[in-house]
Motif scaffolding. Sequence first.
Motif, PDB file in Angstrom:
ATOM      1  N   ASN A 112     -84.738  65.457 -62.029  1.00  0.00           N
ATOM      2  CA  ASN A 112     -85.371  66.768 -62.006  1.00  0.00           C
ATOM      3  C   ASN A 112     -86.871  66.637 -61.761  1.00  0.00           C
ATOM      4  OD1 ASN A 112     -83.007  68.501 -62.934  1.00  0.00           O
ATOM      5  ND2 ASN A 112     -83.105  67.000 -64.576  1.00  0.00           N
ATOM      6  N   LEU A 113     -87.445  67.667 -61.160  1.00  0.00           N
ATOM      7  CA  LEU A 113     -88.893  67.746 -60.957  1.00  0.00           C
ATOM      8  C   LEU A 113     -89.416  68.981 -61.662  1.00  0.00           C
ATOM      9  CD1 LEU A 113     -91.663  67.126 -59.730  1.00  0.00           C
ATOM     10  CD2 LEU A 113     -90.883  68.235 -57.611  1.00  0.00           C
ATOM     11  N   LEU A 114     -90.244  68.770 -62.683  1.00  0.00           N
ATOM     12  CA  LEU A 114     -90.917  69.855 -63.393  1.00  0.00           C
ATOM     13  C   LEU A 114     -92.394  69.763 -63.042  1.00  0.00           C
ATOM     14  CD1 LEU A 114     -88.191  69.532 -64.904  1.00  0.00           C
ATOM     15  CD2 LEU A 114     -89.402  70.088 -67.016  1.00  0.00           C
ATOM     16  N   MET A 115     -92.879  70.727 -62.275  1.00  0.00           N
ATOM     17  CA  MET A 115     -94.266  70.684 -61.830  1.00  0.00           C
ATOM     18  C   MET A 115     -95.205  71.118 -62.958  1.00  0.00           C
ATOM     19  SD  MET A 115     -93.988  72.022 -57.899  1.00  0.00           S
ATOM     20  CE  MET A 115     -92.617  71.507 -56.862  1.00  0.00           C
ATOM     21  N   ALA A 116     -96.492  71.079 -62.690  1.00  0.00           N
ATOM     22  CA  ALA A 116     -97.508  71.253 -63.733  1.00  0.00           C
ATOM     23  C   ALA A 116     -97.352  72.578 -64.475  1.00  0.00           C
ATOM     24  CB  ALA A 116     -98.904  71.159 -63.120  1.00  0.00           C
ATOM     25  N   ILE A 132     -88.507  72.865 -60.483  1.00  0.00           N
ATOM     26  CA  ILE A 132     -89.192  74.005 -61.081  1.00  0.00           C
ATOM     27  C   ILE A 132     -90.666  73.901 -60.714  1.00  0.00           C
ATOM     28  CG2 ILE A 132     -89.703  75.281 -63.176  1.00  0.00           C
ATOM     29  CD1 ILE A 132     -87.262  74.107 -64.455  1.00  0.00           C
ATOM     30  N   ALA A 133     -91.182  74.917 -60.017  1.00  0.00           N
ATOM     31  CA  ALA A 133     -92.554  74.883 -59.534  1.00  0.00           C
ATOM     32  C   ALA A 133     -93.538  75.203 -60.658  1.00  0.00           C
ATOM     33  CB  ALA A 133     -92.730  75.851 -58.365  1.00  0.00           C
ATOM     34  N   ASN A 134     -94.815  75.158 -60.313  1.00  0.00           N
ATOM     35  CA  ASN A 134     -95.894  75.261 -61.296  1.00  0.00           C
ATOM     36  C   ASN A 134     -95.883  76.585 -62.063  1.00  0.00           C
ATOM     37  OD1 ASN A 134     -97.732  72.820 -60.345  1.00  0.00           O
ATOM     38  ND2 ASN A 134     -97.042  73.906 -58.526  1.00  0.00           N
ATOM     39  N   GLY A 135     -96.216  76.498 -63.343  1.00  0.00           N
ATOM     40  CA  GLY A 135     -96.473  77.686 -64.146  1.00  0.00           C
ATOM     41  C   GLY A 135     -95.254  78.498 -64.507  1.00  0.00           C
ATOM     42  N   ALA A 148     -80.588  73.790 -58.518  1.00  0.00           N
ATOM     43  CA  ALA A 148     -81.290  75.073 -58.431  1.00  0.00           C
ATOM     44  C   ALA A 148     -82.779  74.816 -58.196  1.00  0.00           C
ATOM     45  CB  ALA A 148     -81.086  75.883 -59.705  1.00  0.00           C
ATOM     46  N   THR A 149     -83.440  75.770 -57.532  1.00  0.00           N
ATOM     47  CA  THR A 149     -84.869  75.685 -57.267  1.00  0.00           C
ATOM     48  C   THR A 149     -85.535  76.939 -57.784  1.00  0.00           C
ATOM     49  OG1 THR A 149     -84.512  74.337 -55.281  1.00  0.00           O
ATOM     50  CG2 THR A 149     -86.637  75.441 -55.483  1.00  0.00           C
ATOM     51  N   ILE A 150     -86.582  76.769 -58.607  1.00  0.00           N
ATOM     52  CA  ILE A 150     -87.269  77.892 -59.238  1.00  0.00           C
ATOM     53  C   ILE A 150     -88.697  77.940 -58.699  1.00  0.00           C
ATOM     54  CG2 ILE A 150     -87.815  79.012 -61.423  1.00  0.00           C
ATOM     55  CD1 ILE A 150     -84.830  78.319 -61.055  1.00  0.00           C
ATOM     56  N   GLY A 151     -89.071  79.054 -58.064  1.00  0.00           N
ATOM     57  CA  GLY A 151     -90.423  79.215 -57.550  1.00  0.00           C
ATOM     58  C   GLY A 151     -91.440  79.374 -58.662  1.00  0.00           C
ATOM     59  N   GLY A 152     -92.718  79.338 -58.293  1.00  0.00           N
ATOM     60  CA  GLY A 152     -93.779  79.247 -59.282  1.00  0.00           C
ATOM     61  C   GLY A 152     -94.158  80.555 -59.957  1.00  0.00           C
ATOM     62  N   VAL A 153     -94.841  80.419 -61.092  1.00  0.00           N
ATOM     63  CA  VAL A 153     -95.512  81.499 -61.821  1.00  0.00           C
ATOM     64  C   VAL A 153     -94.534  82.620 -62.148  1.00  0.00           C
ATOM     65  CG1 VAL A 153     -97.645  82.843 -61.951  1.00  0.00           C
ATOM     66  CG2 VAL A 153     -97.505  80.920 -60.363  1.00  0.00           C
TER      67      VAL A 153
END
Length: 277
Positions: A112-116, A132-135, A148-153
């Motif tokens: 998995n990739l969990l961004m900042a 999972i993108a930032n914020g 699954a892909t989750i966009g930021g903020v």
Amino acid sequence: MATTLIHPTAVIHPGAQLHPTVQIGAYAVIGDNVKVGSQTKIGAHAVLEGPTEIGARNQIFPGAAIGLEPQDLKYDGAPSWVRIGDDNRIREYVTINRATGAGEATVIGDRNLLMAYVHVAHNCVLENSVIIANGVALAGHVHIETKATIGGVLGIHQFVHIGRLAMVGGMSRIDRDVPPYMLVEGNPARVRSLNLVGLKRAGINGESLGDLKKAFRMLYHSDYTFNQAVEQLHRISDHEQVQHLRLFLERSQLPGRRGSISGRRFHHSQDTEKFGV
């Protein structure tokens, strides 16, 4: 312990179990009952508290905080867990809280990739190869299926489930379940289309993709009610993807679940009848 891989300013509790190949950066803090597998890298100023189990070849970047108590007023101090698999990338200032109940766990799978600045609350489950993108903030008991892909903020409401190979657009409001294979976006969020790019990248094409297109039209571009449309999915195909979609939508209506996000063509007044929420 291979002390040459551990910065001299790091603080490590004697009860921590670290594989000799673990690398730890400056001023990191590793607490009691933390177990870290081989070739995992822990960045500067990261904080890991236990009980926490982390597998092999993970990259934990500076400032991440993993295994701290849940932000849940029901938490009474009972021992609970964070369990993280292998080959994950956990970027700067990600927070992953332990579960609330005794013996329960917040679970992160593999790759998995969990961004900042992502927050993963108590009792969440992330399966494998989730991005999972930032914020992004996940409330308690969120379950995200594989790829699954989750966009930021954006925020995801507690107890929401996000289906396999779904794509959630940035800055959306996610307060109900996101069906597998769909692209969801907006505030209020709506199913906009199939996640065609993600499906093709995952090798789903030909007859399988055609059947998912039929299922999409049945669910979001027909005159069937929700229950009728889900029942019709039996007749479209017995392919695994269509049946997984059907089961996900059926389970979304069970007690304790949030119901499914509706499609773009429906007005809010129709959502209750069509989607059971």
